[in-house]
Design a protein around this motif. Structure first.
Motif, PDB file in Angstrom:
ATOM      1  N   GLU A  72     -51.005 -11.391 -13.396  1.00  0.00           N
ATOM      2  CA  GLU A  72     -51.981 -10.813 -13.917  1.00  0.00           C
ATOM      3  C   GLU A  72     -53.516 -10.926 -13.308  1.00  0.00           C
ATOM      4  O   GLU A  72     -54.169  -9.819 -13.265  1.00  0.00           O
ATOM      5  CB  GLU A  72     -52.042 -10.910 -15.401  1.00  0.00           C
ATOM      6  N   MET A  91     -47.714  -4.822 -14.232  1.00  0.00           N
ATOM      7  CA  MET A  91     -49.062  -5.462 -14.372  1.00  0.00           C
ATOM      8  C   MET A  91     -50.019  -4.638 -13.435  1.00  0.00           C
ATOM      9  O   MET A  91     -51.470  -4.627 -14.029  1.00  0.00           O
ATOM     10  CB  MET A  91     -48.823  -6.899 -13.768  1.00  0.00           C
ATOM     11  N   GLU A 112     -49.962  -1.321 -13.008  1.00  0.00           N
ATOM     12  CA  GLU A 112     -50.443  -0.308 -13.816  1.00  0.00           C
ATOM     13  C   GLU A 112     -51.334  -0.550 -15.014  1.00  0.00           C
ATOM     14  O   GLU A 112     -52.468   0.099 -15.168  1.00  0.00           O
ATOM     15  CB  GLU A 112     -49.010   0.272 -14.322  1.00  0.00           C
ATOM     16  N   HIS A 113     -51.060  -1.541 -15.712  1.00  0.00           N
ATOM     17  CA  HIS A 113     -52.038  -2.058 -16.694  1.00  0.00           C
ATOM     18  C   HIS A 113     -53.324  -2.456 -16.273  1.00  0.00           C
ATOM     19  O   HIS A 113     -54.422  -2.343 -17.225  1.00  0.00           O
ATOM     20  CB  HIS A 113     -51.391  -3.362 -17.595  1.00  0.00           C
ATOM     21  N   TYR A 144     -43.660 -10.116 -21.514  1.00  0.00           N
ATOM     22  CA  TYR A 144     -44.775  -9.205 -21.090  1.00  0.00           C
ATOM     23  C   TYR A 144     -44.515  -8.041 -21.949  1.00  0.00           C
ATOM     24  O   TYR A 144     -45.876  -7.598 -22.418  1.00  0.00           O
ATOM     25  CB  TYR A 144     -44.827  -8.904 -19.606  1.00  0.00           C
ATOM     26  N   HIS A 146     -47.490  -6.786 -24.692  1.00  0.00           N
ATOM     27  CA  HIS A 146     -48.274  -5.610 -24.619  1.00  0.00           C
ATOM     28  C   HIS A 146     -47.889  -4.382 -25.750  1.00  0.00           C
ATOM     29  O   HIS A 146     -48.801  -3.547 -25.847  1.00  0.00           O
ATOM     30  CB  HIS A 146     -48.123  -5.099 -23.232  1.00  0.00           C
TER      31      HIS A 146
END
Length: 198
Positions: free
Chosen positions: A120, A153, A155-156, A191, A195
């Motif tokens: 991350e 990750m 994308e986030h 994960y 989220h």
């Protein structure tokens, strides 16, 4: 009666859990075979273990793939990620940069971040480096089985990323692949669950 109801509930929950694990594992395995060979501003190479001042075999495969993408004209820059981990004396990204320079990649086309300790953070700090240098589209380089979680990750983190897994991997044979694959399934599910709550 009450005990029988609980048994049924536990059985249903166990079945749902098994289906979720199987679906996640299938998704990760299938996604591992996907590679988006398209032009982007840069390759983001996810860091991993170094040995002394040299990349581990796994990291070396990632660096070499990024070099191939650069030399083939798919990317104009390479962003190496990874801080100082596992008691190493030098950051993963610095080891990667030095390896790439030795393999004739111009230093001016290499960018690094040296703060991240987990995937991350790789994207968090790579995103900052990219913004500072006006880069907006990326090919993410990592091992095939790591790609699904990595792309999620990215994308986030708000990064326009596309999958470019290493064509070869050091994770070969059942005894090497199985633990890594199992870990990825667990990490991906954890994960997603975290989220979903946030």
């Amino acid at each position: 009666m009450f005990r029988n109801n609980w048994k049924r509930i536990l059985l249903v929950l166990s079945l749902i859990q098994t289906i979720l694990i199987a679906a996640t594992a299938t998704s990760i395995w299938t996604f591992a075979g996907e590679s988006e060979l398209l032009e982007a501003d840069a390759a983001i190479v996810l860091g991993t273990k170094v040995i002394g001042n040299e990349p581990s075999p796994v990291l070396e495969q990632r660096i070499k793939h990024a070099i191939d993408l650069y030399e083939a004209g798919y990317v104009e820059k390479i962003i190496f990620t990874g801080g100082t981990t596992d008691g190493a004396a030098i950051a993963e990204s610095e080891v990667s940069r030095d390896f790439a320079i030795r393999h004739h990649i111009p230093e001016e086309d290499i960018l690094i971040e040296t703060q991240s300790l987990i995937t991350e953070e790789n994207f968090l700090f790579a995103g900052e480096v990219a913004e500072e240098n006006g880069l907006s589209s990326f090919l993410v380089v990592s091992d095939p089985l790591h790609m699904k979680r990595a792309l999620l990750m990215a994308e986030h983190a708000g990064i326009d990323a596309h999958s470019s897994p290493t064509p070869s991997t050091e994770f070969k044979g059942f005894t090497n692949i199985a633990p890594f694959f199992a870990r990825e399934v667990v990490c991906y599910m954890a994960y997603v669950a975290v989220h979903a709550v946030i």
